[in-house]
Write a protein that holds these residues in place. Sequence first.
Motif: not given
Length: 91
Positions: A3-5, A9-10
């Motif tokens: 979720k953190e990655e 990216r978002w």
Amino acid sequence: MSKEEFEQRWARKSLREMLSAVEVRVGKLEESMENAKKDNVRELLDSQRKKLTERNDALEATMMALKEETMAMTRALSTMMEELEGELALC
């Protein structure tokens, strides 16, 4: 992908999109400023052209008036010379 990655990216994608949008707006602003400069220069040139045309017209009118005055004076002097030559002949 965690979720953190995904969020990172978002966030990067969002920043890239924002940067791209800002670059487009800056480009449009620069183009607008360039057009404004050209318009200002064009207005200045038109203004100067108008002033010079007015001055030229005034000079032409003055020259025509002086030419007419000179011709009138030349005719008057010619007449006076003829009269003086006639008086001289009588003397």
